[in-house]
Scaffold this motif. Structure first.
Motif: not given
Ligand SMILES: Cc1ncc(COP(=O)(O)O)c(C=O)c1O
Length: 384
Positions: A19, A289, A17, A285, A382-383
């Motif tokens: 993050q 993942l 991610f 998306s 996610r983008k």
């Protein structure tokens, strides 16, 4: 292959991610969300009527291949009202599964009805047609006034299967069983917008299907829900009841039945219209993942990804793993949450909660097993 422990897994999830603190599921706003919400502010159409509500209801009907959709304030109220519209009354029974989010059972209780819990399938985590059939064969009898539970003497007024985490349950088989027993289905598709079974969308199988657009769902209106149906008269009845049941008149306030204030505001509908434009992107998306998790979890012992049956298109809403034991599950939850990666166990079974502990239930073989072993992993889109 190098094996990873759960602290190393947490680090790898953070990398997926990009993050340092990873939430379980947060929305992604990268389309027309601000523009559409601003439109409602500019036009002052922020409340119970407006063009985004109309647009939303036609988009939802199109996505679910149903004739009507009714936008509501949340999925719980949508379930409550759908049960009422299919005919559930106080003192009657509704068959559902114990492995579900609390709202499913609460919505039955709001109608002063009694939930009855049948088991789920181990692979779909949704209602098991085999368990439903066995329950009905043992306890149900058809009388001229409806299908009754021989043990309690109560009418079995509806059945609510759930598509847990967006996985389609064997809803086609459940429909066939319920038809045989004359029991209407309210499909709890709260988590399953965009999923389908043999190309037929979640929500379109039952007399009514219900969705949630809470902030953690695949698409969100902040808070929100909807009913979809192929019975336009029933959908119109739900819309009428959700808007205080005010009789049609140019200016007078006339009511002949008790309604609710369950309408989704146009303000929220605007946000959701923009989110729906992103639905295919969001599904894609999440699919990527899931593929990343597939590679990652090959390096982890005792934890296996749950995959949907082949004839389904899963919206990949919430990635779910099954641990080989409760001890492994507890260790996974502990290590990930301590390391800034939010993971969650599955819900407690409904009859393990004080409000529902005396409800009738079957052996719950799979549900009891899953209750101890399941963990949901971070699944935010996610983008691009
Ligand atoms: C299976 C299930 N049913 C019902 C609901 C209720 O939806 P809401 O939170 O929008 O009231 C939810 C979601 O939160 C859910 O996951």
């Amino acid at each position: 292959m190098t094996r990873l422990d759960f602290a190393e897994l947490s680090a790898a999830i953070k990398q997926l991610f990009g993050q340092d603190q990873v939430p379980l599921h947060v929305p992604l706003f990268q389309g027309n969300e601000k523009k559409y919400v601003n439109d409602t502010l500019d036009s002052q159409q922020i409340s119970s009527t407006g063009s985004y509500l109309d647009q939303l209801e036609s988009s939802l009907a199109e996505i679910t291949q149903t004739s009507s959709a009714v936008a509501m304030v949340n999925g719980t109220s949508a379930l409550q009202l759908a049960l009422q519209v299919v005919g559930v009354k106080g003192g009657e029974e509704v068959i559902t599964q114990a492995l579900t989010f609390i709202a499913t059972a609460n919505a039955i209780a709001y109608n002063q009805a009694y939930p009855v819990f049948v088991d789920v399938d181990a692979d779909t985590m949704g209602m098991s047609p085999r368990a439903l059939k066995a329950f009905l064969e043992e306890f149900a009898e058809i009388k001229p006034s409806g299908t009754y539970n021989k043990l309690t003497g109560r009418r079995i007024a509806a059945c609510v299967p759930v598509h847990s985490f967006g996985f389609m349950c064997r809803i086609d088989e459940i429909v066939a069983i319920c038809q045989e027993w004359n029991i209407p289905i309210v499909e709890d598709a709260a988590e399953a917008l965009g999923s389908s079974l043999n190309n037929k969308p979640a929500g379109s199988f039952g007399s009514m299907g219900v969705f949630s657009f809470n902030g953690n769902k695949i698409v969100t209106s902040g808070g929100g829900g909807a009913i979809v149906s192929n019975n336009t008269a029933d959908a119109d009845k739900a819309r009428f009841l959700s808007m205080t049941a005010r009789d049609s008149h140019a200016f007078e306030y006339n009511y002949s039945v008790t309604g609710y204030n369950f309408r989704m505001p146009n303000f929220n509908a605007a946000l959701l219209c923009a989110q729906l434009e992103q639905l295919e992107f969001l599904k894609e998306s999440k699919k990527k993942l899931y593929a990343d998790y597939q590679s990652l979890l090959q390096k982890i012992d005792g934890v296996e990804l749950i995959a949907p049956p082949n004839n389904t298109d899963w919206n990949h809403w919430l990635v779910t793993v099954k641990c080989e034991s409760k001890a492994v599950r507890d260790a996974l939850l502990q290590a990930t949450n301590e390391n800034g990666v939010v993971t969650r166990p599955v819900w407690k079974l409904m009859h393990h909660l004080p409000m529902f502990e005396n409800c009738q239930k079957d052996g719950q073989h799979n549900a009891r097993h899953l209750e101890e072993l399941i963990v949901n992993l971070p699944s935010s889109p996610r983008k691009a």
